[in-house]
Design a protein around this motif. Sequence first.
Motif, short mmCIF file in Angstrom:
data_model
loop_
_atom_site.label_atom_id
_atom_site.label_comp_id
_atom_site.label_asym_id
_atom_site.label_seq_id
_atom_site.Cartn_x
_atom_site.Cartn_y
_atom_site.Cartn_z
N ALA A 1 48.09 33.07 42.52
CA ALA A 1 49.36 32.92 41.82
C ALA A 1 49.76 31.46 41.66
CB ALA A 1 50.47 33.69 42.54
N PHE A 2 49.51 30.64 42.68
CA PHE A 2 50.02 29.28 42.68
C PHE A 2 48.94 28.21 42.51
CE2 PHE A 2 53.27 31.58 45.22
CZ PHE A 2 54.34 31.41 44.35
N GLY A 3 47.67 28.63 42.53
CA GLY A 3 46.60 27.66 42.39
C GLY A 3 46.59 27.02 41.00
N GLU A 4 46.53 25.72 40.97
CA GLU A 4 46.54 24.99 39.70
C GLU A 4 45.17 24.42 39.34
OE1 GLU A 4 49.01 24.83 37.69
OE2 GLU A 4 50.64 25.62 38.94
N SER A 5 44.24 24.49 40.28
CA SER A 5 42.90 23.94 40.02
C SER A 5 41.85 24.96 40.43
CB SER A 5 42.70 22.63 40.80
OG SER A 5 42.82 22.84 42.19
N LEU A 6 40.60 24.62 40.23
CA LEU A 6 39.51 25.57 40.43
C LEU A 6 39.35 25.97 41.89
CD1 LEU A 6 37.27 27.12 39.01
CD2 LEU A 6 35.78 25.13 39.33
N PHE A 7 39.45 25.01 42.82
CA PHE A 7 39.16 25.31 44.22
C PHE A 7 40.09 26.38 44.81
CE2 PHE A 7 39.70 24.47 48.79
CZ PHE A 7 38.40 24.73 49.21
N PRO A 8 41.43 26.25 44.67
CA PRO A 8 42.27 27.32 45.22
C PRO A 8 42.06 28.67 44.55
CG PRO A 8 43.59 25.73 44.01
CD PRO A 8 42.24 25.13 44.16
N ILE A 9 41.69 28.67 43.27
CA ILE A 9 41.41 29.94 42.60
C ILE A 9 40.18 30.61 43.21
CG2 ILE A 9 40.75 31.00 40.40
CD1 ILE A 9 43.66 30.16 40.49
N ILE A 10 39.13 29.82 43.45
CA ILE A 10 37.92 30.37 44.08
C ILE A 10 38.24 30.85 45.50
CG2 ILE A 10 35.63 29.78 44.97
CD1 ILE A 10 35.28 27.90 42.61
N MET A 11 39.00 30.06 46.26
CA MET A 11 39.38 30.46 47.61
C MET A 11 40.19 31.75 47.58
SD MET A 11 38.21 28.69 50.10
CE MET A 11 39.38 29.23 51.35
N GLY A 12 41.11 31.85 46.63
CA GLY A 12 41.93 33.05 46.53
C GLY A 12 41.09 34.28 46.22
N ALA A 13 40.14 34.14 45.29
CA ALA A 13 39.27 35.26 44.94
C ALA A 13 38.45 35.70 46.14
CB ALA A 13 38.36 34.88 43.77
N CYS A 14 37.92 34.74 46.90
CA CYS A 14 37.10 35.08 48.07
C CYS A 14 37.95 35.74 49.17
CB CYS A 14 36.42 33.84 48.62
SG CYS A 14 35.11 33.20 47.55
N LEU A 15 39.16 35.24 49.37
CA LEU A 15 40.01 35.83 50.41
C LEU A 15 40.39 37.27 50.09
CD1 LEU A 15 42.41 32.90 51.44
CD2 LEU A 15 40.57 33.94 52.79
N THR A 16 40.60 37.56 48.80
CA THR A 16 40.90 38.95 48.45
C THR A 16 39.72 39.85 48.80
OG1 THR A 16 40.09 38.74 46.16
CG2 THR A 16 42.42 38.23 46.56
N GLY A 17 38.49 39.34 48.59
CA GLY A 17 37.32 40.12 48.94
C GLY A 17 37.15 40.30 50.43
N ILE A 18 37.32 39.23 51.20
CA ILE A 18 37.17 39.31 52.66
C ILE A 18 38.24 40.24 53.24
CG2 ILE A 18 37.28 38.00 54.80
CD1 ILE A 18 36.20 35.60 53.20
N GLY A 19 39.45 40.18 52.70
CA GLY A 19 40.50 41.10 53.16
C GLY A 19 40.09 42.55 53.00
N GLY A 20 39.52 42.88 51.84
CA GLY A 20 39.06 44.25 51.62
C GLY A 20 37.93 44.63 52.56
N ALA A 21 37.05 43.69 52.87
CA ALA A 21 35.94 43.96 53.78
C ALA A 21 36.43 44.23 55.20
CB ALA A 21 34.97 42.78 53.79
N LEU A 22 37.62 43.73 55.54
CA LEU A 22 38.16 43.99 56.87
C LEU A 22 38.86 45.33 56.94
CD1 LEU A 22 39.63 40.50 57.92
CD2 LEU A 22 37.45 41.55 58.58
N PHE A 23 39.75 45.63 55.96
CA PHE A 23 40.53 46.85 56.14
C PHE A 23 39.83 48.12 55.66
CE2 PHE A 23 42.76 44.97 52.31
CZ PHE A 23 42.31 45.87 51.37
N SER A 24 38.94 48.04 54.70
CA SER A 24 38.33 49.28 54.18
C SER A 24 37.48 50.02 55.22
CB SER A 24 37.50 48.97 52.93
OG SER A 24 38.34 48.64 51.84
#
Length: 410
Positions: free
Chosen positions: A96-119
């Motif tokens: 939501a708040f990332g203005e450059s490529l790095f935070p967008i990539i980090m955000g995408a990866c964190l959403t995936g890791i979160g799913g790998a933990l709770f599913s």
Amino acid sequence: MLLPIRHSATQPWPPVLLGSQFVFNVGFYAVVPFLAVFLRDDMMLSGGLIGLILGLRTFSQQGMFIVGGALSDRYGARIVILCGCILRVAGYLLLAFGESLFPIIMGACLTGIGGALFSPSIEALLAKAGTQSELAGKRSRAEWFALFAVCGELGAVLGPVAGALLTGLGFRQVALAGAGIFVVALVVLFFCLPPTNASKQTLNILPWWTTFRNPRFVAFIIAYSSWLLSYNQLYFALPVEIQRAGGSEKDLGPLFMLASLLIIILQLPLARFARRVGAVSILPVGFVLISASFLSVALFAATPAPENGLRLLPSACFVTLLTLGQMLLVPSVKDLIPWFANESTLGAHYGALASAGGCAVLAGNFFLGNQLDDALIPSTKAIYPWLQLAFFPLCSAIAMVVICRPMRNR
């Protein structure tokens, strides 16, 4: 009002777990299907970079499944589920708040890791709760898991609709809404999930390397990995086809609804049909259907789309055929894994299956991304990416005939 919930939380309560799966899927499908559109239109990224980011998101989830399950066994499902929710909230906030490529990539990866933990943890709790229910002469474990799948698909129906309604406000608002959903889930699950008993067990991810000592299993997971690459095109290639047809991101909602409704209505009948035919025989059929889904778009890619509602016909054919292939493939493959493994290594084998798919998505999206840029405008060039995508599941269909031949007598 929380008191009875707190009291019942000494044991896993299946309705809470079913509701969690519903809410998780609403939060996921309200955001992720629109990520590619945001990266292309708002961030102005190339197809190659978009493919890399979506591939990393999928890989970070699929590749971490075995880790999430091992952490749940060691530290308890409750803490791992709550940590997964926190990571997904953090990922959505970065999107939501990332203005450059790095935070967008980090955000995408964190959403995936979160799913790998709770599913995996939610499924483990449901298995325990279903066992208790079955021993008490109530609903069986299999019935609870069937309801679990239906609740997940209902969330997958409503999520894209909610996301499509919010797209007029911008993707960042959609990501914030997704973060809000997981904050609510975090608070509710904090009070509803059973407390964790301290475990003396040493963290031990089963020796995953043993799964690669069987050449036939290695060939099996490589052939199957084209399935996850193909399924990931719902998030990557489908928005490209919609744009070629003159549609917008709001058209994603009804198409994802179509996929989920097909699963809700047809999954059980198709599963029964697959059991009668046999898992070994049904795998090539599933991959052929997936290959046909890409060919159905390739047939129209070179010509301008009509102005009426028929412009979405190739997209609807793509979603329908891909979903039918999915419903035949996934249960059959899960049923065949025990043929390769004994009980002590089942987790490692299922983890290897997921990780191979994650690798295929990461590599496939990256190499096909720039070619999908050619599919944005009707032309002869627009056909080629879809033909390449059709080629992989077709190869898998042929490979499965050879790989699974010894299993026909199982």
